[in-house]
Design a protein around this motif. Structure first.
Motif, mmCIF file in Angstrom:
data_model
loop_
_atom_site.group_PDB
_atom_site.id
_atom_site.type_symbol
_atom_site.label_atom_id
_atom_site.label_comp_id
_atom_site.label_asym_id
_atom_site.label_seq_id
_atom_site.Cartn_x
_atom_site.Cartn_y
_atom_site.Cartn_z
ATOM 1 N N THR A 1 0.734 -1.078 0.159
ATOM 2 C CA THR A 1 -0.142 0.161 0.050
ATOM 3 C C THR A 1 0.794 1.192 0.007
ATOM 4 O O THR A 1 0.503 2.329 -0.718
ATOM 5 C CB THR A 1 -0.934 -0.012 1.251
ATOM 6 O OG1 THR A 1 -1.745 -1.122 1.288
ATOM 7 C CG2 THR A 1 -1.772 1.092 1.216
ATOM 8 N N LYS B 1 2.196 1.982 -3.435
ATOM 9 C CA LYS B 1 1.042 2.178 -4.274
ATOM 10 C C LYS B 1 0.940 3.772 -3.940
ATOM 11 O O LYS B 1 0.569 4.573 -5.056
ATOM 12 C CB LYS B 1 -0.218 1.597 -4.147
ATOM 13 C CG LYS B 1 -0.168 -0.071 -4.509
ATOM 14 C CD LYS B 1 -1.331 -0.534 -4.374
ATOM 15 C CE LYS B 1 -1.167 -1.843 -4.828
ATOM 16 N NZ LYS B 1 -2.410 -2.926 -4.301
ATOM 17 N N THR C 1 1.766 6.719 -6.750
ATOM 18 C CA THR C 1 0.471 7.651 -7.411
ATOM 19 C C THR C 1 0.592 9.085 -7.046
ATOM 20 O O THR C 1 0.645 10.054 -7.922
ATOM 21 C CB THR C 1 -0.886 7.519 -6.418
ATOM 22 O OG1 THR C 1 -1.171 5.886 -6.623
ATOM 23 C CG2 THR C 1 -2.150 8.186 -6.831
ATOM 24 N N TRP D 1 -0.427 -0.414 -9.533
ATOM 25 C CA TRP D 1 -1.630 -0.617 -8.855
ATOM 26 C C TRP D 1 -2.380 -2.017 -9.221
ATOM 27 O O TRP D 1 -2.887 -2.384 -8.460
ATOM 28 C CB TRP D 1 -2.779 0.512 -9.054
ATOM 29 C CG TRP D 1 -2.596 1.677 -8.035
ATOM 30 C CD1 TRP D 1 -1.731 2.751 -7.971
ATOM 31 C CD2 TRP D 1 -3.260 1.684 -6.627
ATOM 32 N NE1 TRP D 1 -1.965 3.647 -7.264
ATOM 33 C CE2 TRP D 1 -2.877 2.827 -6.114
ATOM 34 C CE3 TRP D 1 -4.112 0.884 -6.095
ATOM 35 C CZ2 TRP D 1 -3.441 3.137 -4.843
ATOM 36 C CZ3 TRP D 1 -4.649 1.265 -4.801
ATOM 37 C CH2 TRP D 1 -4.106 2.335 -4.048
#
Length: 225
Positions: free
Chosen positions: A15, A18, A22, A109
């Motif tokens: 996570t 990711k 982003t 992702w």
């Protein structure tokens, strides 16, 4: 809809990775959008400004700067065209950077894999490939995996599983280590090995599929993997 037989394989990004990807991609896309607009505007206004000194009507400016009757001669490829090409080239480069950022964040992702019975599925940035391990041509190997970014980026050689469907020709490569270079958990390695050998008849000791399955069992039993 639940999939009781589906086993997710731990090859995807965490996570934290990711979220970081982003943020980086968002910044890249924002900068690229501003750059593309600036470059396009530069192209348009520079060409307009240069060409505004030459009239296509009843009068035009001659080489001495005097207003004389008649249409202006065709200037050919002039400085305005040069500005236009440079600006449009810059806009195209900025657009490519933005597209790369979108692909990068999609890959982070979406990358994942799962085993549904004997069928292995590997999902990338733009699509998913599936292959039945019980009938596939299976082999092992290694590939380089990048960890980190910039000056701190390091290349590691990780073990991979290759599978090819003899009928469709689909080829799948599954890394046996996750994004953090941790070996897949023992239950996942064991499930892969059992999927490979399910229903197969061993004809020789060196048959690739069984050798790979045995190696997967070894990895599953290795506490230092």
């Amino acid at each position: 809809m639940s999939h009781p037989s589906r086993l997710a394989l731990s090859i995807g990004a965490t996570t934290g990775i990711k979220i970081f990807a982003t943020v980086v991609a968002t910044v890249m896309i924002g900068i690229s959008a501003v750059g593309a607009l600036f470059a396009f505007g530069f192209s348009f206004f520079a060409r307009t400004t240069v060409n505004s000194t030459v009239s296509d009507g009843d009068f035009h400016l001659d080489d001495s700067g005097n207003l004389v009757p008649g249409p202006a001669p065709d200037p050919g490829f002039g400085i305005g065209d040069g500005f236009s090409v440079i600006g449009l080239g810059g806009a195209a480069c900025a657009t490519l950077v933005a597209l790369f950022a979108v692909y990068f964040v999609l890959r982070v992702w979406r990358t994942g894999a799962w085993l549904d019975g004997t069928v292995l599925s590997v999902r990338g940035a733009l699509g998913t490939k599936t292959c039945d391990l019980s009938t596939a041509l299976v082999s092992g190997g290694t590939q380089l995996q990048r960890v980190g970014a910039g000056d701190s980026r390091t290349l590691y050689r990780v073990q991979v599983l290759h599978a090819a469907d003899p009928r469709s020709g689909v080829r799948i490569t599954l890394p046996l280590r996750g994004a953090g270079l941790a070996m897949l958990p023992a239950d996942q390695l064991t499930a892969l090995a059992e999927a490979i050998t399910r229903g197969r008849t061993r004809t020789e000791a060196t048959e690739s599929a069984f050798v790979v399955a045995e190696r997967l069992h070894d990895y599953a039993r290795d506490p230092f993997a």
